[in-house]
Design an enzyme around this catalytic site. Structure first.
Site, PDB file in Angstrom:
ATOM      1  N   MET A   1      32.817  76.229 -19.601  1.00 38.10           N
ATOM      2  CA  MET A   1      32.289  77.202 -20.554  1.00 38.10           C
ATOM      3  C   MET A   1      33.392  77.809 -21.417  1.00 38.10           C
ATOM      4  O   MET A   1      33.150  78.238 -22.543  1.00 38.10           O
ATOM      5  CB  MET A   1      31.529  78.310 -19.822  1.00 38.10           C
ATOM      6  CG  MET A   1      30.776  79.252 -20.738  1.00 38.10           C
ATOM      7  SD  MET A   1      29.667  80.378 -19.845  1.00 38.10           S
ATOM      8  CE  MET A   1      30.860  81.387 -18.968  1.00 38.10           C
TER       9      MET A   1
ATOM     10  N   GLY B   1      32.770  86.443 -10.776  1.00 36.10           N
ATOM     11  CA  GLY B   1      33.380  86.879 -12.021  1.00 36.10           C
ATOM     12  C   GLY B   1      34.792  87.425 -11.852  1.00 36.10           C
ATOM     13  O   GLY B   1      35.265  88.206 -12.674  1.00 36.10           O
TER      14      GLY B   1
ATOM     15  N   HIS C   1      18.447  74.410 -18.578  1.00 36.30           N
ATOM     16  CA  HIS C   1      19.310  75.573 -18.375  1.00 36.30           C
ATOM     17  C   HIS C   1      18.557  76.815 -17.894  1.00 36.30           C
ATOM     18  O   HIS C   1      19.173  77.806 -17.500  1.00 36.30           O
ATOM     19  CB  HIS C   1      20.042  75.877 -19.681  1.00 36.30           C
ATOM     20  CG  HIS C   1      21.421  76.411 -19.494  1.00 36.30           C
ATOM     21  ND1 HIS C   1      22.385  76.364 -20.484  1.00 36.30           N
ATOM     22  CD2 HIS C   1      22.037  77.012 -18.449  1.00 36.30           C
ATOM     23  CE1 HIS C   1      23.502  76.909 -20.056  1.00 36.30           C
ATOM     24  NE2 HIS C   1      23.326  77.318 -18.825  1.00 36.30           N
TER      25      HIS C   1
ATOM     26  N   ASN D   1      19.052  78.533 -12.974  1.00 30.05           N
ATOM     27  CA  ASN D   1      18.550  79.892 -13.232  1.00 30.05           C
ATOM     28  C   ASN D   1      17.038  79.992 -13.146  1.00 30.05           C
ATOM     29  O   ASN D   1      16.370  80.385 -14.113  1.00 30.05           O
ATOM     30  CB  ASN D   1      19.047  80.374 -14.599  1.00 30.05           C
ATOM     31  CG  ASN D   1      20.556  80.315 -14.729  1.00 30.05           C
ATOM     32  OD1 ASN D   1      21.271  80.713 -13.814  1.00 30.05           O
ATOM     33  ND2 ASN D   1      21.047  79.790 -15.836  1.00 30.05           N
TER      34      ASN D   1
ATOM     35  N   LEU E   1      33.299  83.071  -7.536  1.00 27.23           N
ATOM     36  CA  LEU E   1      34.231  84.169  -7.264  1.00 27.23           C
ATOM     37  C   LEU E   1      33.725  85.499  -7.826  1.00 27.23           C
ATOM     38  O   LEU E   1      34.491  86.451  -7.997  1.00 27.23           O
ATOM     39  CB  LEU E   1      35.611  83.846  -7.839  1.00 27.23           C
ATOM     40  CG  LEU E   1      36.337  82.682  -7.150  1.00 27.23           C
ATOM     41  CD1 LEU E   1      37.639  82.354  -7.857  1.00 27.23           C
ATOM     42  CD2 LEU E   1      36.599  82.995  -5.679  1.00 27.23           C
TER      43      LEU E   1
ATOM     44  N   TYR F   1      27.762  75.792 -24.904  1.00 26.34           N
ATOM     45  CA  TYR F   1      29.125  76.254 -24.673  1.00 26.34           C
ATOM     46  C   TYR F   1      29.953  76.042 -25.935  1.00 26.34           C
ATOM     47  O   TYR F   1      30.188  74.909 -26.359  1.00 26.34           O
ATOM     48  CB  TYR F   1      29.766  75.520 -23.499  1.00 26.34           C
ATOM     49  CG  TYR F   1      29.139  75.807 -22.146  1.00 26.34           C
ATOM     50  CD1 TYR F   1      28.236  76.856 -21.977  1.00 26.34           C
ATOM     51  CD2 TYR F   1      29.447  75.040 -21.037  1.00 26.34           C
ATOM     52  CE1 TYR F   1      27.664  77.123 -20.749  1.00 26.34           C
ATOM     53  CE2 TYR F   1      28.880  75.305 -19.794  1.00 26.34           C
ATOM     54  CZ  TYR F   1      27.988  76.341 -19.656  1.00 26.34           C
ATOM     55  OH  TYR F   1      27.424  76.599 -18.425  1.00 26.34           O
TER      56      TYR F   1
ATOM     57  N   ASP G   1      31.174  69.928 -15.609  1.00 26.78           N
ATOM     58  CA  ASP G   1      29.941  70.597 -16.000  1.00 26.78           C
ATOM     59  C   ASP G   1      30.111  71.294 -17.340  1.00 26.78           C
ATOM     60  O   ASP G   1      31.039  72.080 -17.532  1.00 26.78           O
ATOM     61  CB  ASP G   1      29.552  71.630 -14.931  1.00 26.78           C
ATOM     62  CG  ASP G   1      28.248  72.335 -15.269  1.00 26.78           C
ATOM     63  OD1 ASP G   1      27.189  71.813 -14.885  1.00 26.78           O
ATOM     64  OD2 ASP G   1      28.303  73.397 -15.918  1.00 26.78           O
TER      65      ASP G   1
END
Length: 362
Positions: A31, A218, A129, A160, A216, A63, A58
């Site tokens: 990203m 963020g 997505h 998501n 992690l 992006y 990925d």
């Protein structure tokens, strides 16, 4: 005894669910490519990742407005192809004018755009997505099925979604003889285990492998953010303390710092960074196939790849699981667990005695 190994270990491989491809247990999330990471550094990261045995790359059509895919495509051409890589990309949030996000017209045109930018004739793993409330999933699934039949897509996944949405996707696919998702990409970490209530059990029931994003939290699970000062400087939260689900005020809670305390204690026992412990815990969770590592630089990526091969003993896993347990809301989850039991929740430790820490900001 502290784990003092300093020689980087190669990344191991894992099956992506029951029917998916073989992928590396650590994946490269891209990203940042074209936004926070320029092309030269992105190519250094890709070289590093491949050199350490990584295979799952990925990206997504949104992006950097497609620039991430273009950077990966140019890297692939420079090295003579990406046949040894599993490349995943996504559609949904950048539909062509006149189309809903997951409508047939959108999916087919978005695939063509991604194929062109990546410079390949087939996408190994194609994610939708997110859920599209305006498109019946059977329409999306039929478009994906046609792409699989045409050889333009090898496997499909979703990202998501809620538990009921994922089950509807799977049930519809089976009823219609269409591709069942092999992969799911949710947010999942020691700081956010909400997928364990519905989404992860649904994935386990359907043999779907998970590739969690934000493993992690963020950056929180690296230990670089404290309770007393809002972050500044060249970090994700330093650049934007209000950054979505990872926002400083949202995550700066007593529970978060209880979890961080447990991670810090385990890390000290093993002589490892906190990030390695957080990644090792998540990699060992049921259903998790590969962790998406997002980084701005080759140095950051290398530091996270050094977590490969770390296996925590059961007592450490249990300590982290208990400290981070989200618990089960009284109804319906607690009620169902009390009266009939859910083996997935028992296995995941979702309802075990956790930190008891307040979710209120501190």
């Amino acid at each position: 005894m502290a784990d003092t190994a300093t020689i980087p270990r190669p990344i191991s491989l894992n099956s992506l669910g029951r029917a998916g491809p073989i992928v590396s247990t650590h994946a490269l999330g891209t990203m940042t490519f074209g936004a926070e990471t320029d092309e030269a550094e992105a190519h250094r990261m890709l070289d590093l990742f491949a050199g350490r045995g990584g295979t799952l790359i990925d990206t997504a059509d949104v992006y950097s407005g497609g620039v991430s895919e273009e950077i990966i495509g140019r890297w692939g051409r420079a090295r003579g192809g990406m046949a040894d890589m599993i490349v995943a990309t996504k559609c949904r949030f950048a539909p062509p004018a006149g189309s809903r996000g997951a409508a047939r017209r959108s999916v087919l045109r978005c695939v063509e755009g991604s194929l062109s930018r990546l410079g390949t004739d087939a996408i190994d793993l194609y994610f939708v997505h997110g859920w599209d409330k305006d498109t019946d999933p059977v329409e999306t699934l039929r478009a994906l099925g046609d792409l699989v039949t045409a050889g333009k897509v090898h496997h499909v996944g979703w990202s998501n979604v809620t538990g009921w949405q994922l089950e509807r996707i799977c049930a519809t696919a089976r009823a219609e003889g269409l591709p069942v998702p092999v992969a799911l990409q949710p947010q999942y970490s020691l700081l956010d285990r909400g997928v364990e209530w519905e989404v992860l059990p649904c994935a386990l029931e359907n043999g779907i492998g998970m590739t969690p994003w934000s493993p992690l939290g963020g950056g929180w699970l690296t230990g670089k953010y404290g309770a007393g000062a809002r972050p500044t400087g060249a970090t994700r939260l330093g650049d934007d303390p209000e950054r979505g689900l990872e926002a400083y005020d949202r995550r700066n809670t007593a529970r978060t710092h209880t979890v961080l305390g447990a991670v810090r204690a385990v890390a000290a026992r093993h002589g490892r960074p906190m990030s390695h412990v957080a990644l090792a815990w998540l990699q060992a969770r049921p259903g998790v196939a590969s962790l998406l590592l997002g980084a701005r630089s080759a140095a950051q990526l290398s530091a996270n790849l050094d977590a490969a091969g770390l296996c925590l003993p059961p007592e450490d896993m249990d300590e982290l699981t208990r400290a981070s347990a989200p618990g089960l809301p009284d109804y319906p989850y607690g009620f169902v667990q009390d009266w009939s039991g859910v083996s997935h929740w028992d296995r995941l430790g979702t309802g075990c005695a956790g930190s008891g820490g307040s979710a209120d900001p501190i």
